[in-house]
Design an enzyme around this catalytic site. Sequence first.
Site, PDB file in Angstrom:
ATOM      1  N   ASP A   1       0.847  -1.176   0.000  1.00  0.00           N
ATOM      2  CA  ASP A   1       0.000   0.000   0.000  1.00  0.00           C
ATOM      3  C   ASP A   1       0.898   1.247   0.000  1.00  0.00           C
ATOM      4  O   ASP A   1       1.842   1.318  -0.778  1.00  0.00           O
ATOM      5  CB  ASP A   1      -0.947  -0.045   1.206  1.00  0.00           C
ATOM      6  CG  ASP A   1      -2.099   0.929   1.093  1.00  0.00           C
ATOM      7  OD1 ASP A   1      -3.081   0.589   0.425  1.00  0.00           O
ATOM      8  OD2 ASP A   1      -1.996   2.040   1.650  1.00  0.00           O
TER       9      ASP A   1
ATOM     10  N   TYR B   1      -3.302  11.009   0.828  1.00  0.00           N
ATOM     11  CA  TYR B   1      -3.938  10.835  -0.481  1.00  0.00           C
ATOM     12  C   TYR B   1      -3.989  12.157  -1.234  1.00  0.00           C
ATOM     13  O   TYR B   1      -3.685  12.229  -2.428  1.00  0.00           O
ATOM     14  CB  TYR B   1      -5.357  10.278  -0.313  1.00  0.00           C
ATOM     15  CG  TYR B   1      -5.414   8.825   0.057  1.00  0.00           C
ATOM     16  CD1 TYR B   1      -5.538   7.842  -0.917  1.00  0.00           C
ATOM     17  CD2 TYR B   1      -5.332   8.417   1.386  1.00  0.00           C
ATOM     18  CE1 TYR B   1      -5.588   6.505  -0.575  1.00  0.00           C
ATOM     19  CE2 TYR B   1      -5.385   7.075   1.736  1.00  0.00           C
ATOM     20  CZ  TYR B   1      -5.509   6.124   0.748  1.00  0.00           C
ATOM     21  OH  TYR B   1      -5.545   4.796   1.079  1.00  0.00           O
TER      22      TYR B   1
ATOM     23  N   HIS C   1      -4.578  -7.953   0.273  1.00  0.00           N
ATOM     24  CA  HIS C   1      -3.891  -6.682   0.393  1.00  0.00           C
ATOM     25  C   HIS C   1      -3.024  -6.579   1.648  1.00  0.00           C
ATOM     26  O   HIS C   1      -1.973  -5.954   1.638  1.00  0.00           O
ATOM     27  CB  HIS C   1      -4.930  -5.553   0.388  1.00  0.00           C
ATOM     28  CG  HIS C   1      -4.352  -4.181   0.296  1.00  0.00           C
ATOM     29  ND1 HIS C   1      -3.655  -3.744  -0.808  1.00  0.00           N
ATOM     30  CD2 HIS C   1      -4.360  -3.146   1.176  1.00  0.00           C
ATOM     31  CE1 HIS C   1      -3.272  -2.492  -0.614  1.00  0.00           C
ATOM     32  NE2 HIS C   1      -3.676  -2.110   0.587  1.00  0.00           N
TER      33      HIS C   1
END
Length: 454
Positions: free
Chosen positions: A222, A361, A417
């Site tokens: 990630d 982000y 993930h």
Amino acid sequence: MARDVIKSEICPKLLTGSFGNPSAGALLTSPSSSAYLSSPLEMDPETPFTLNISATQIADLKHRLELTRFPDELDEAEWAYGAPLADIQRLVSYWQTDFDWNKQQAVLNEELPQFTRNIDVDDVGTLEVHYVHKKSELEEAIPMLFVHGWPGSFIEARKILPLLTATHPDVPSFHVVAPSLPGYGSSEAPTKKGFSLDQFAETCHKLMLSLGYSEYVTQGGDWGGLITRRIAIKYGGKHSKAWHTNFPVCNAPQFTLNPFHLITSFSMILDLLWLSDFEKQALQRALETERIGTGYLRLQSTKPQTIGYALADSPVGLLAWIYEKLVGWTDGYKWTDDEILTWISIYWFSRAGPAASLRIYYEVNAQNELVPSVHDVRPTIPMGLSYFPKEVASLPRSWLRRTGNVVFDSQHDKGGHFAAYEVPESLVGDLRKMFGKGGPAYGVVAGSTGFKLS
């Protein structure tokens, strides 16, 4: 990411990719201890840290849960519209009445050696960083930086720590440093705009240097994958000696007026003719995730403050927001309610609050760096890749090999993930193969091979 990029690229959109609030409760400390020095660097004693959330904060959480107003739900909606109402109601009830945070925090404190350290970040100032530092008994162990992502935290290192630090004559041993990224967990959050990949990379790198590890290797998924990639670019060769990721990403073919880009893009398209069954299924999953699973990404990378109000004020909102990812991004992992609520509580009790974790982000998107391009500067140090079948974005290997100096890759039949937490043995097995005797990255850290000198 720019709107046209969002519309045209396949993988990205899939990026996703906490603790001891001083106002929430006193942080306990004990006598300082020193870290093992893998280099001649001098270091200050480490400051031990203990999770210690106050009774007042816990009572406030339970009061908020008691006042929850649930939404309605369509008949037979299941997961199509998001986290199912029945799941959230069950978890909220358990969180309010039976979940024992004090027990969970005691276990974390016992399992994970935690510390804090002040790190000076250029043009930002000093940030107090929380981190786990688990040292092997083997002096020649390999220093490894493990970097989490969203919606993860330092807890992602929990299961791999005993495996990585174990000593055995047949496999390498590691000293592991797993920081809470700034704005996550017990780490201080930046207060200025523009804290992006360079700053996260600088923070992690300076933490390793401050602990005496002038040379080290890295692992991350990630955001951890992108941050360790940036470390490989900025500090590779002299300090970062090799890197491994279980979340390799790159952009889709780009058709521009640049002849080199055109040739590369046509070559990437042709690669699609020779995909393995694993790659075909992974690419289909990436496309499906792009179609129905990237709402969180677009919101967090454009208006993180807006969703931040809901996550900071409502523990149920925070639970639903993250729970959906914990289930949807794993490969049938059997989460217990205690695991889920411990994971969420780390965010709820975080030092800066849940909203701070979202801003990465926006900052990375603002610099158009959400997804690496095959035309970007490539790290030259050895790179390792692990492929798990339920990863949210898994692209053709031939594409991903263009993003670095790939010396190791491995494909698995189970995992998603959160590989370090879901399938720790598989991830650690890959690291052992990559850095062990006969592996392509054996001996990359001078004097720290992971094996006892004979």
